[in-house]
Design a protein around this motif. Structure first.
Motif, PDB file in Angstrom:
ATOM      1  N   MET A   1      34.726  18.414   7.674  1.00 53.33           N
ATOM      2  CA  MET A   1      35.092  17.875   6.368  1.00 53.33           C
ATOM      3  C   MET A   1      36.403  18.472   5.879  1.00 53.33           C
ATOM      4  N   LYS A   2      36.588  19.761   6.071  1.00 51.40           N
ATOM      5  CA  LYS A   2      37.843  20.396   5.652  1.00 51.40           C
ATOM      6  C   LYS A   2      39.025  19.838   6.435  1.00 51.40           C
ATOM      7  N   GLN A   3      38.802  19.574   7.727  1.00 49.43           N
ATOM      8  CA  GLN A   3      39.872  19.035   8.565  1.00 49.43           C
ATOM      9  C   GLN A   3      40.267  17.638   8.105  1.00 49.43           C
ATOM     10  N   ILE A   4      39.291  16.793   7.803  1.00 47.91           N
ATOM     11  CA  ILE A   4      39.576  15.435   7.338  1.00 47.91           C
ATOM     12  C   ILE A   4      40.322  15.472   6.009  1.00 47.91           C
ATOM     13  N   VAL A   5      39.865  16.323   5.091  1.00 48.45           N
ATOM     14  CA  VAL A   5      40.515  16.434   3.785  1.00 48.45           C
ATOM     15  C   VAL A   5      41.959  16.881   3.950  1.00 48.45           C
ATOM     16  N   ALA A   6      42.194  17.858   4.832  1.00 49.88           N
ATOM     17  CA  ALA A   6      43.557  18.345   5.055  1.00 49.88           C
ATOM     18  C   ALA A   6      44.440  17.268   5.657  1.00 49.88           C
TER      19      ALA A   6
ATOM     20  N   PHE B   1      39.898  -1.627  17.722  1.00 52.19           N
ATOM     21  CA  PHE B   1      41.265  -1.404  18.193  1.00 52.19           C
ATOM     22  C   PHE B   1      41.489   0.044  18.617  1.00 52.19           C
ATOM     23  N   TRP B   2      40.943   0.991  17.856  1.00 56.19           N
ATOM     24  CA  TRP B   2      41.262   2.390  18.066  1.00 56.19           C
ATOM     25  C   TRP B   2      40.432   3.053  19.159  1.00 56.19           C
ATOM     26  N   ARG B   3      39.202   2.632  19.321  1.00 59.66           N
ATOM     27  CA  ARG B   3      38.319   3.253  20.285  1.00 59.66           C
ATOM     28  C   ARG B   3      37.352   2.222  20.862  1.00 59.66           C
ATOM     29  N   GLY B   4      36.872   2.517  22.079  1.00 58.88           N
ATOM     30  CA  GLY B   4      35.883   1.645  22.702  1.00 58.88           C
ATOM     31  C   GLY B   4      34.464   2.073  22.424  1.00 58.88           C
ATOM     32  N   ASN B   5      34.301   3.170  21.663  1.00 57.65           N
ATOM     33  CA  ASN B   5      32.978   3.636  21.266  1.00 57.65           C
ATOM     34  C   ASN B   5      32.916   3.735  19.746  1.00 57.65           C
ATOM     35  N   ARG B   6      31.797   4.197  19.236  1.00 60.67           N
ATOM     36  CA  ARG B   6      31.644   4.281  17.781  1.00 60.67           C
ATOM     37  C   ARG B   6      32.654   5.273  17.200  1.00 60.67           C
ATOM     38  N   HIS B   7      33.314   4.846  16.127  1.00 62.16           N
ATOM     39  CA  HIS B   7      34.310   5.708  15.506  1.00 62.16           C
ATOM     40  C   HIS B   7      34.479   5.373  14.030  1.00 62.16           C
ATOM     41  N   LEU B   8      35.013   6.319  13.309  1.00 58.62           N
ATOM     42  CA  LEU B   8      35.294   6.182  11.885  1.00 58.62           C
ATOM     43  C   LEU B   8      36.802   6.106  11.690  1.00 58.62           C
ATOM     44  N   VAL B   9      37.256   5.168  10.857  1.00 57.78           N
ATOM     45  CA  VAL B   9      38.685   5.019  10.572  1.00 57.78           C
ATOM     46  C   VAL B   9      38.918   5.166   9.068  1.00 57.78           C
ATOM     47  N   LEU B  10      39.819   6.061   8.715  1.00 59.61           N
ATOM     48  CA  LEU B  10      40.249   6.227   7.328  1.00 59.61           C
ATOM     49  C   LEU B  10      41.682   5.722   7.217  1.00 59.61           C
ATOM     50  N   GLU B  11      41.889   4.676   6.445  1.00 57.39           N
ATOM     51  CA  GLU B  11      43.228   4.126   6.241  1.00 57.39           C
ATOM     52  C   GLU B  11      43.766   4.583   4.893  1.00 57.39           C
ATOM     53  N   GLU B  12      45.006   5.072   4.899  1.00 52.88           N
ATOM     54  CA  GLU B  12      45.648   5.496   3.660  1.00 52.88           C
ATOM     55  C   GLU B  12      47.084   4.994   3.616  1.00 52.88           C
TER      56      GLU B  12
ATOM     57  N   ILE C   1      60.695   4.150   1.418  1.00 51.03           N
ATOM     58  CA  ILE C   1      59.968   4.621   2.592  1.00 51.03           C
ATOM     59  C   ILE C   1      58.474   4.597   2.300  1.00 51.03           C
ATOM     60  N   TRP C   2      57.715   4.110   3.274  1.00 53.12           N
ATOM     61  CA  TRP C   2      56.275   3.961   3.110  1.00 53.12           C
ATOM     62  C   TRP C   2      55.559   4.436   4.363  1.00 53.12           C
ATOM     63  N   LEU C   3      54.293   4.806   4.182  1.00 51.47           N
ATOM     64  CA  LEU C   3      53.482   5.235   5.311  1.00 51.47           C
ATOM     65  C   LEU C   3      52.117   4.546   5.268  1.00 51.47           C
ATOM     66  N   ASP C   4      51.738   3.936   6.387  1.00 52.66           N
ATOM     67  CA  ASP C   4      50.362   3.504   6.615  1.00 52.66           C
ATOM     68  C   ASP C   4      49.775   4.479   7.632  1.00 52.66           C
ATOM     69  N   GLN C   5      48.798   5.257   7.209  1.00 51.65           N
ATOM     70  CA  GLN C   5      48.245   6.302   8.067  1.00 51.65           C
ATOM     71  C   GLN C   5      46.789   6.000   8.423  1.00 51.65           C
ATOM     72  N   TYR C   6      46.445   6.250   9.692  1.00 48.58           N
ATOM     73  CA  TYR C   6      45.098   5.999  10.189  1.00 48.58           C
ATOM     74  C   TYR C   6      44.538   7.291  10.777  1.00 48.58           C
ATOM     75  N   ILE C   7      43.484   7.793  10.164  1.00 43.35           N
ATOM     76  CA  ILE C   7      42.764   8.945  10.692  1.00 43.35           C
ATOM     77  C   ILE C   7      41.546   8.412  11.436  1.00 43.35           C
ATOM     78  N   VAL C   8      41.463   8.696  12.715  1.00 47.73           N
ATOM     79  CA  VAL C   8      40.403   8.143  13.560  1.00 47.73           C
ATOM     80  C   VAL C   8      39.543   9.293  14.091  1.00 47.73           C
ATOM     81  N   MET C   9      38.229   9.184  13.865  1.00 48.25           N
ATOM     82  CA  MET C   9      37.308  10.227  14.298  1.00 48.25           C
ATOM     83  C   MET C   9      36.172   9.611  15.118  1.00 48.25           C
TER      84      MET C   9
END
Length: 278
Positions: free
Chosen positions: A7-12, A195-206, A214-222
């Motif tokens: 959880m700390k890693q995801i938040v960071a 798209f990101w993985r062939g198995n179960r995964h969680l995607v956080l889009e920000e 300048i803009w950023l679309d960021q994808y955290i994939v776990m």
């Protein structure tokens, strides 16, 4: 159970990055995602990795009319050769460069199948060292938008060196209108096979906004093994800004058109086509 450390890693990782900060994942070199990217390139109805087939045909027609007959063309970020093949069939000599081995291998195989003498090379465009070999250098579908100012200057220098005297650099960029219409994403979802993985995964889009368009679309994939971050940076340009940048980069002339194919002069265009002369 999600541990406290996870959880700390995801938040960071979800904190706003500094401008053009790199992630921990790479969509071009990771085998599974590279295959997904190729699939998206080849989808003729989508504007995902490549434009839809109708837009590609119009863009090729525009480029062909804008350059001289039988030009030598360097196609940067050529993908599976959607533009290269069509331009070759119109009489031009093509060298295609792409960072994805998977995509280049497809392009080579398809060119061989169709008996098209196109040279495809899997290389980092930032490492190219051509000297006055091409009439035209092209980079299509907004890849310039994804570069930092330093990277953009590098590419412009490499392009100038690759061009013959009076050669032209053709590329397109998005404008601030594009981001205003698309907005910023902020959501998460779980996928069993996507798209990101062939198995179960969680995607956080920000989505994050910065100064200077300048803009950023960021994808955290776990998934069960790891957490990776895939940033997708965009630097949008006004017509005045890109004209100034191109001339300051050492090109002698620049023509900026308010559309992808020269069809429109609307000031509300989401895209600009740039033709810069050495």
């Amino acid at each position: 159970m999600i541990t406290n450390n996870v959880m700390k890693q995801i938040v960071a990782l979800s904190n706003k990055p500094y401008v053009f900060e790199r992630g921990t994942g790479n969509i071009w070199t990771e085998e599974y995602i590279a295959k997904q990217m190729l699939k998206a390139h080849l989808d003729k109805t989508s504007d995902g990795a490549s434009r839809n087939i109708e837009a590609i045909e119009k863009t090729v027609d525009f480029i062909n009319k804008a350059i001289k007959k039988n030009s030598t063309i360097l196609d940067l970020g050529c993908g599976p050769g959607l533009y290269a093949e069509r331009l070759f069939q119109l009489g031009h000599s093509i060298t295609g460069i792409d960072f994805s081995e998977n995509t280049i291998q497809y392009a080579r195989n398809h060119a061989k199948q169709e008996n098209l003498q196109i040279e495809y090379r899997c290389e980092d465009m930032f490492q190219l060292n051509y000297n006055k070999q091409f009439d035209v250098v092209m980079q299509i579908y907004g890849e310039i938008n994804t570069f930092s100012g330093y990277e953009r200057e590098q590419i412009f220098r490499i392009v100038r060196e690759a061009l013959k005297p009076e050669g032209v650099f053709i590329f397109d960029v998005t404008t601030p209108v594009h981001r205003k219409k698309s907005g910023l994403s902020n959501k998460w979802y779980i996928s069993e096979n996507g798209f990101w993985r062939g198995n179960r995964h969680l995607v956080l889009e920000e989505g994050f906004a910065y100064e200077d368009n300048i803009w950023l679309d960021q994808y955290i994939v776990m998934d069960e093994e790891e957490i990776k971050v895939y940033p997708n940076w965009f630097h949008n340009y006004t017509k005045k800004d890109i004209e100034t940048i191109v001339l300051e980069a050492g090109f002698t002339k620049v023509n900026v058109i308010n559309s992808l194919t020269g069809e429109s002069n609307s000031n509300e265009s989401e895209w600009l086509t740039v033709i810069a002369e050495k």
